[in-house]
Write a protein that holds these residues in place. Structure first.
Motif, PDB file in Angstrom:
ATOM      1  N   PRO A   1      28.460   1.478 -10.398  1.00 53.33           N
ATOM      2  CA  PRO A   1      28.115   2.781  -9.825  1.00 53.33           C
ATOM      3  C   PRO A   1      27.777   2.733  -8.344  1.00 53.33           C
ATOM      4  O   PRO A   1      27.910   3.735  -7.643  1.00 53.33           O
ATOM      5  CB  PRO A   1      26.896   3.210 -10.653  1.00 53.33           C
ATOM      6  CG  PRO A   1      27.035   2.474 -11.945  1.00 53.33           C
ATOM      7  CD  PRO A   1      27.632   1.157 -11.575  1.00 53.33           C
ATOM      8  N   PHE A   2      27.308   1.582  -7.857  1.00 48.27           N
ATOM      9  CA  PHE A   2      27.043   1.416  -6.431  1.00 48.27           C
ATOM     10  C   PHE A   2      27.997   0.368  -5.862  1.00 48.27           C
ATOM     11  O   PHE A   2      28.224  -0.670  -6.480  1.00 48.27           O
ATOM     12  CB  PHE A   2      25.607   0.967  -6.163  1.00 48.27           C
ATOM     13  CG  PHE A   2      24.566   2.020  -6.427  1.00 48.27           C
ATOM     14  CD1 PHE A   2      24.402   3.086  -5.550  1.00 48.27           C
ATOM     15  CD2 PHE A   2      23.750   1.939  -7.543  1.00 48.27           C
ATOM     16  CE1 PHE A   2      23.448   4.056  -5.793  1.00 48.27           C
ATOM     17  CE2 PHE A   2      22.792   2.901  -7.792  1.00 48.27           C
ATOM     18  CZ  PHE A   2      22.635   3.966  -6.912  1.00 48.27           C
TER      19      PHE A   2
ATOM     20  N   HIS B   1      27.951   3.082  -0.976  1.00 51.65           N
ATOM     21  CA  HIS B   1      28.677   4.174  -1.624  1.00 51.65           C
ATOM     22  C   HIS B   1      28.094   4.468  -2.998  1.00 51.65           C
ATOM     23  O   HIS B   1      27.694   3.547  -3.718  1.00 51.65           O
ATOM     24  CB  HIS B   1      30.149   3.791  -1.840  1.00 51.65           C
ATOM     25  CG  HIS B   1      30.953   3.632  -0.595  1.00 51.65           C
ATOM     26  ND1 HIS B   1      31.666   4.663  -0.030  1.00 51.65           N
ATOM     27  CD2 HIS B   1      31.168   2.551   0.190  1.00 51.65           C
ATOM     28  CE1 HIS B   1      32.293   4.226   1.046  1.00 51.65           C
ATOM     29  NE2 HIS B   1      32.003   2.941   1.197  1.00 51.65           N
ATOM     30  N   ARG B   2      28.077   5.731  -3.370  1.00 53.56           N
ATOM     31  CA  ARG B   2      27.966   6.115  -4.767  1.00 53.56           C
ATOM     32  C   ARG B   2      29.414   6.103  -5.242  1.00 53.56           C
ATOM     33  O   ARG B   2      30.190   7.023  -4.944  1.00 53.56           O
ATOM     34  CB  ARG B   2      27.330   7.497  -4.894  1.00 53.56           C
ATOM     35  CG  ARG B   2      26.854   7.830  -6.277  1.00 53.56           C
ATOM     36  CD  ARG B   2      25.771   6.909  -6.770  1.00 53.56           C
ATOM     37  NE  ARG B   2      25.179   7.400  -8.015  1.00 53.56           N
ATOM     38  CZ  ARG B   2      24.477   6.672  -8.845  1.00 53.56           C
ATOM     39  NH1 ARG B   2      24.267   5.393  -8.568  1.00 53.56           N
ATOM     40  NH2 ARG B   2      23.972   7.177  -9.937  1.00 53.56           N
TER      41      ARG B   2
ATOM     42  N   ARG C   1      31.782   9.084  -6.688  1.00 55.85           N
ATOM     43  CA  ARG C   1      31.914  10.221  -5.767  1.00 55.85           C
ATOM     44  C   ARG C   1      32.783   9.853  -4.566  1.00 55.85           C
ATOM     45  O   ARG C   1      33.643  10.640  -4.141  1.00 55.85           O
ATOM     46  CB  ARG C   1      30.518  10.635  -5.307  1.00 55.85           C
ATOM     47  CG  ARG C   1      30.480  11.855  -4.396  1.00 55.85           C
ATOM     48  CD  ARG C   1      29.047  12.261  -4.125  1.00 55.85           C
ATOM     49  NE  ARG C   1      28.309  11.162  -3.500  1.00 55.85           N
ATOM     50  CZ  ARG C   1      26.993  11.054  -3.504  1.00 55.85           C
ATOM     51  NH1 ARG C   1      26.258  11.961  -4.134  1.00 55.85           N
ATOM     52  NH2 ARG C   1      26.393  10.051  -2.897  1.00 55.85           N
TER      53      ARG C   1
END
Length: 418
Positions: free
Chosen positions: A363-364, A377-378, A381
């Protein structure tokens, strides 16, 4: 005198926060290891922090004994650097050892290159090019002596020096004869985890991207220690070339209480990753250099079992991973979708477009541009926005001139699109 007596422990009452943090980091480093291999921050930053510490004391008209402590602290850091280099230098020819010990920049040493028929070269942190260590070329006998000092090389042509974090890599001829050695200094540093300490609280997986030499493996070591010792998580490090936990059967103190599983062959890394989860019930699995499709699939399998993953991969930008068919699954994968006429008109795009196939394994995602400049970053998204031709919003994490972590939120991404 014991090194512990040189460090102030109650400075937070009267002096700036930076001084208190420095004292805590130095205590942490000394407690972690007595062999001179764990230092506060990386070498240049450590000395700059101590100098800032010293300047702050003078500004505040501190008592003389505090200034003495600072000077002693500087001496201790230099001693730690020298001990590390001495152990590393044992694999080198005697004249190169002497040359290295007399070099004023030895604390900045990055690696030494020994190639058959060429002059030996030393390379230093932050210095372009290299320095020739002598006028005569490296002989086959010297390479053989160095090989004996190192011991057996693995299938990946890497070996370590037991009890240290140093790495020696070999170049071979087609017949298997070693004709070159890259002797790289391994450092355990304290302080880099402050750049992502807040993200560790989320218990979500994090992937670090960066070019070779930017410090990915160094960050893995400290994250392993912080998660195991400070956050009390069950951590297993899958150590393919013994780069994270060092060579030898007992892992280096730099990874703290984290457990370490060694990998017999690089091709078996994905199996050991799954075995770690099935047999040892970790809350966190740490793996360095994810590079094959089997390892990417193993990462997804582990993440789907609810285990937090901390991993690294080679690449400078998020787009490098998206475009890499072997590793794209780490960020959700890519699939071609055919839109209906109305949807294509609404999006003002062609009918066949690229979309993210699944939730990202990590997720990261953090792009390590430099040692102290990271872009966060996420992942889901950011990938979606890049597919739609837009620039995602990211967090820029860096250090200011006083080495405090600065986080700039909602910054427009400056990387390439898809």
């Amino acid at each position: 005198m014991n090194a512990m007596t040189l460090l102030p422990t109650t400075l937070s009452i009267s002096f700036p926060k930076t001084i208190s943090v420095l004292g805590e980091q130095a205590h942490e480093a000394i407690n972690a290891s007595e062999d001179g291999f764990v230092v506060v921050e990386d070498d240049i930053q450590a000395l700059l922090q101590v100098r800032f510490f010293f300047a702050s004391l003078i500004e505040l008209h501190a008592p003389a004994y505090f200034i003495l402590q600072v000077l002693q602290n500087i001496d201790y850091l230099f001693d730690a650097m020298l001990l590390r280099v001495e152990k590393y230098a044992k694999i080198l020819p005697k004249d190169l050892q002497d040359c290295l010990q007399n070099d004023s920049r030895r604390d900045l040493l990055l690696e030494i290159v020994l190639d058959l028929g060429r002059r030996p070269e030393a390379r230093f942190l932050g210095v372009p090019g290299g320095k020739c260590l002598r006028d005569t070329e490296i002989s086959l006998a010297e390479l053989e002596e160095a090989q004996k000092a190192v011991g057996e090389f693995g299938n990946d042509n890497r070996a370590g020096i037991e009890g240290t974090l140093h790495r020696v890599s070999a170049m071979r001829t087609r017949k298997g004869l070693i004709v070159g050695l890259t002797c790289r200094v391994g450092r355990a540093v304290s302080g880099h985890v402050d750049m992502v300490r807040d993200l560790l609280q989320y218990r979500e997986s994090i992937l670090f991207l960066g070019r070779p030499g930017v410090g990915k493996t160094t960050v893995m070591r400290e994250i392993a220690r912080v998660l195991a010792d400070e956050l009390r998580r069950r951590v297993v490090v899958v150590d393919t070339s013994n780069e994270i936990g060092g060579d030898g059967d007992v892992p280096h103190a730099a990874i703290g209480g984290a457990r370490r599983m060694q990998v017999p062959k690089p091709s078996m890394q994905h199996r050991i990753m799954v075995e770690a989860v099935e047999n040892h019930m970790p809350e966190v699995v740490i793996v360095d250099e994810i590079g094959t499709e089997a390892e990417a699939l193993a990462c997804r399998s582990i993440a789907e079992r609810g285990v937090m993953l901390i991993g690294t991969a080679h690449g400078e930008r998020l787009a490098n991973i998206i475009k890499n068919p072997t590793l794209s699954d780490l960020v959700g994968g890519v699939e071609t979708v055919t839109l209906g006429d109305e949807e294509a008109r609404a999006r003002q795009t062609q009918k066949s477009i690229l979309e993210r196939k699944a939730p990202p394994t990590f997720p990261f995602l953090i792009e390590m541009r430099e040692r102290n400049y990271w872009v966060t970053h996420r992942t889901g998204r950011s990938v979606d926005m890049l597919f739609h031709g837009k620039k995602p919003l990211v967090e820029v994490r860096k250090r200011d001139e006083k080495f405090n972590v600065v986080i700039e939120r909602w910054t427009t991404y400056d990387g390439d699109g898809i």
